[in-house]
Design a protein around this motif. Structure first.
Motif, mmCIF file in Angstrom:
data_model
loop_
_atom_site.group_PDB
_atom_site.id
_atom_site.type_symbol
_atom_site.label_atom_id
_atom_site.label_comp_id
_atom_site.label_asym_id
_atom_site.label_seq_id
_atom_site.Cartn_x
_atom_site.Cartn_y
_atom_site.Cartn_z
ATOM 1 N N TRP A 52 -0.341 82.470 69.605
ATOM 2 C CA TRP A 52 -0.021 82.934 68.114
ATOM 3 C C TRP A 52 -1.305 83.649 67.809
ATOM 4 N N VAL A 53 -0.806 84.897 67.041
ATOM 5 C CA VAL A 53 -2.120 85.691 66.467
ATOM 6 C C VAL A 53 -1.811 85.904 64.920
ATOM 7 N N ASP A 54 -2.868 85.518 64.344
ATOM 8 C CA ASP A 54 -2.876 85.651 62.870
ATOM 9 C C ASP A 54 -2.280 86.941 62.326
ATOM 10 N N PRO A 55 -1.576 87.034 61.671
ATOM 11 C CA PRO A 55 -0.984 88.380 61.316
ATOM 12 C C PRO A 55 -1.865 89.105 60.172
ATOM 13 N N LEU A 56 -2.592 88.424 59.466
ATOM 14 C CA LEU A 56 -3.746 88.895 58.635
ATOM 15 C C LEU A 56 -5.166 89.285 59.053
ATOM 16 N N SER A 57 -5.564 88.355 59.934
ATOM 17 C CA SER A 57 -6.843 88.544 60.677
ATOM 18 C C SER A 57 -7.002 89.180 62.025
ATOM 19 N N GLY A 58 -5.681 88.907 62.852
ATOM 20 C CA GLY A 58 -5.458 89.308 64.126
ATOM 21 C C GLY A 58 -6.290 88.482 65.171
ATOM 22 N N MET A 83 -4.371 73.643 69.319
ATOM 23 C CA MET A 83 -4.522 75.168 69.627
ATOM 24 C C MET A 83 -5.968 75.451 69.895
ATOM 25 N N ARG A 84 -6.520 76.189 70.624
ATOM 26 C CA ARG A 84 -7.836 76.678 70.840
ATOM 27 C C ARG A 84 -7.904 78.137 70.162
ATOM 28 N N SER A 85 -9.277 78.175 69.462
ATOM 29 C CA SER A 85 -9.536 79.652 69.165
ATOM 30 C C SER A 85 -10.122 80.382 70.174
ATOM 31 N N ILE A 86 -9.992 81.762 70.098
ATOM 32 C CA ILE A 86 -10.452 82.634 71.454
ATOM 33 C C ILE A 86 -11.792 82.299 71.975
ATOM 34 N N GLY A 87 -12.709 81.867 70.775
ATOM 35 C CA GLY A 87 -13.899 81.444 71.224
ATOM 36 C C GLY A 87 -14.014 80.150 71.888
ATOM 37 N N GLU A 88 -13.440 79.028 71.517
ATOM 38 C CA GLU A 88 -13.215 78.018 72.175
ATOM 39 C C GLU A 88 -12.694 78.120 73.723
ATOM 40 N N MET A 89 -11.477 78.984 73.777
ATOM 41 C CA MET A 89 -10.931 79.436 75.055
ATOM 42 C C MET A 89 -12.004 80.088 75.989
ATOM 43 N N SER A 149 -12.854 78.112 79.595
ATOM 44 C CA SER A 149 -12.034 79.001 80.708
ATOM 45 C C SER A 149 -13.117 79.518 81.528
ATOM 46 N N GLY A 150 -14.135 80.283 81.052
ATOM 47 C CA GLY A 150 -14.970 81.008 82.129
ATOM 48 C C GLY A 150 -14.975 82.672 81.709
ATOM 49 N N LEU A 151 -13.931 82.730 80.928
ATOM 50 C CA LEU A 151 -13.628 84.131 80.624
ATOM 51 C C LEU A 151 -14.306 84.578 79.280
ATOM 52 N N SER A 152 -14.941 85.632 79.291
ATOM 53 C CA SER A 152 -15.251 86.240 77.783
ATOM 54 C C SER A 152 -14.236 86.446 76.912
ATOM 55 N N ALA A 153 -14.636 86.438 75.622
ATOM 56 C CA ALA A 153 -13.767 86.716 74.522
ATOM 57 C C ALA A 153 -13.217 88.161 74.751
ATOM 58 N N SER A 154 -14.057 89.136 75.262
ATOM 59 C CA SER A 154 -13.609 90.539 75.442
ATOM 60 C C SER A 154 -12.519 90.574 76.657
ATOM 61 N N ALA A 155 -12.824 89.654 77.610
ATOM 62 C CA ALA A 155 -11.683 89.646 78.858
ATOM 63 C C ALA A 155 -10.683 89.053 78.292
ATOM 64 N N LEU A 156 -10.463 88.195 77.562
ATOM 65 C CA LEU A 156 -9.583 87.537 76.963
ATOM 66 C C LEU A 156 -8.444 88.308 76.400
ATOM 67 N N ARG A 157 -9.348 89.250 75.537
ATOM 68 C CA ARG A 157 -8.615 90.361 74.495
ATOM 69 C C ARG A 157 -8.064 91.334 75.766
ATOM 70 N N PHE A 158 -8.733 91.625 76.794
ATOM 71 C CA PHE A 158 -8.153 92.704 77.597
ATOM 72 C C PHE A 158 -7.039 92.185 78.431
ATOM 73 N N TYR A 159 -6.932 90.823 78.663
ATOM 74 C CA TYR A 159 -5.905 90.419 79.334
ATOM 75 C C TYR A 159 -4.649 90.041 78.474
ATOM 76 N N ASP A 160 -4.979 90.123 77.171
ATOM 77 C CA ASP A 160 -3.543 89.953 76.164
ATOM 78 C C ASP A 160 -3.055 91.370 76.100
ATOM 79 N N ARG A 161 -4.000 92.571 76.054
ATOM 80 C CA ARG A 161 -3.504 93.650 76.007
ATOM 81 C C ARG A 161 -2.698 94.230 77.243
ATOM 82 N N SER A 162 -3.187 93.429 78.529
ATOM 83 C CA SER A 162 -2.227 93.871 79.620
ATOM 84 C C SER A 162 -1.128 92.952 79.983
#
Length: 360
Positions: A31-37, A1-7, A11-24
């Motif tokens: 997997w999303v940690d239910p405690l920390s998100g 598993m890769r953390s969002i920072g490693e991803m 990948s060349g995508l920023s962490a904020s971009a990855l969060r945007f593509y998740d919401r989209s």
């Protein structure tokens, strides 16, 4: 598993971009940690993220990207290939249309050039300007001078003399700054001179103290003389855009900001990584700001107020510094309208920053 920072790093995508593509719903983490998100991605999702990076660079719509990624791991590649070919055709058709329209515009420009008057003036124009006021005006606009070698017309400062006023103006397309001061000895028709950045800096170096600086526009030459010396040279042979049209904006929501406190809020507050689609490979940090009830706030992820406006953080900090006041007026209009920074005591000096489109 890769953390969002490693991803993000792989990948060349920023962490904020990855969060945007998740919401989209485009690239949802395994997997999303239910405690920390915190988001975690499976190894196979790295290939999908890299494909996503390339598709976005090619300006493929999100609706099509969803289908490409949905079919990426399947054995039948017909859908993916069809979507790629269809998007490429759209790009080629759009480019052909753009070439046709640009050719028509160039023809109109050729016709207009025959009617345009010379940049030179019939007789030398000499005006006196308070040295300290001119120094302050140049300091207020210097940050907005363009550096793109493909647009030399934006690589200097416009000196615009009309009546008893001198306005200095600079823009690099993404920000525009105007400053005004009074003059003596002219009081006549409008005279303009576009001065390149090195000569502007040489002029600024002469402006010390409270004496009078003497500005001369003579044909294709422009010079500034003070008791400390003279700086002069050939003015740029370009016609500066009509900045007066660019500053005609509808009133927006305003807030008076303490520059030091607001600057600290911008430096320490949340930002979004932004890749400029108009300038390949150019990325910068965007601050999202909003004015509500006369108060300006810096917004974070998930705070999707309809009145929020994205702005290049570095450009906004530059504009605050150039404002040269402890308190400035920040004016926000629609999310697509420029952000305006004004001095509360000087209506003739202000700057405009183009907003950044916020995805989602």
């Amino acid at each position: 598993m890769r953390s969002i920072g490693e991803m993000a790093g792989d990948s060349g995508l920023s962490a904020s971009a990855l969060r945007f593509y998740d919401r989209s719903g485009v690239l949802v983490p395994a997997w999303v940690d239910p405690l920390s998100g915190y988001r975690w991605y499976e190894p196979g999702q790295l290939d999908e993220a890299r494909v996503l990076t390339r598709l976005r660079r090619a300006q493929m719509p999100l609706a099509d990207i969803r289908l490409v990624l949905a079919g990426w791991s399947g054995a039948d590649t017909e859908l993916v290939r069809g979507l790629l070919e269809a998007h490429l055709r759209r790009l080629e058709e759009g480019l052909a249309d753009a070439r046709t329209e640009f050719s028509a515009i160039r023809a109109l420009l050729d016709d207009r050039e025959n009617l345009m008057t010379s940049l030179g003036t019939a007789a030398p124009v000499r005006v006196g300007v308070p040295a300290d006021r001119l120094a302050a005006a140049l300091d207020a606009v210097r940050f907005a001078v363009g550096t793109d070698p493909a647009l030399p017309v934006l690589g200097g400062v416009l000196f615009d003399v009309e009546g008893d006023a001198l306005r200095v103006v600079a823009t690099d397309r993404y920000r525009l700054a105007v400053a005004e001061t009074g003059t003596e000895g002219h009081g006549g028709d409008r005279v303009q001179a576009l001065v390149d950045a090195p000569l502007v800096d040489a002029m600024r170096a002469l402006l010390r103290g409270e004496g009078t600086a003497r500005l001369t526009v003579d044909g294709d030459r422009v010079a500034l003389e003070t008791d400390g010396g003279q700086a002069g040279g050939q003015r740029l042979e370009h016609e500066f855009p009509d900045y007066r049209r660019l500053v005609q904006l509808p009133a927006g929501r305003t807030a008076v900001v303490d520059v030091a406190a607001f600057g600290e809020a911008l430096r320490s507050g949340p930002v979004r990584d932004h890749e400029d689609s108009e300038r390949s490979g150019v990325s910068y940090e965007v601050s999202v700001v909003a004015v509500d009830g006369g108060t300006v706030t810096v917004r974070g992820e998930g705070d999707e107020d309809e009145h929020r406006v994205g702005v290049n953080r570095a450009y906004l900090l530059d504009a605050l510094a150039a404002g040269a006041r402890d308190r400035l007026v920040l004016e926000l209009g629609a999310p697509t309208a420029p952000v305006v920074i004004r001095r509360p005591d000087d209506a003739g000096t202000y700057s405009l920053l183009m907003p950044v489109r916020l995805e989602g």
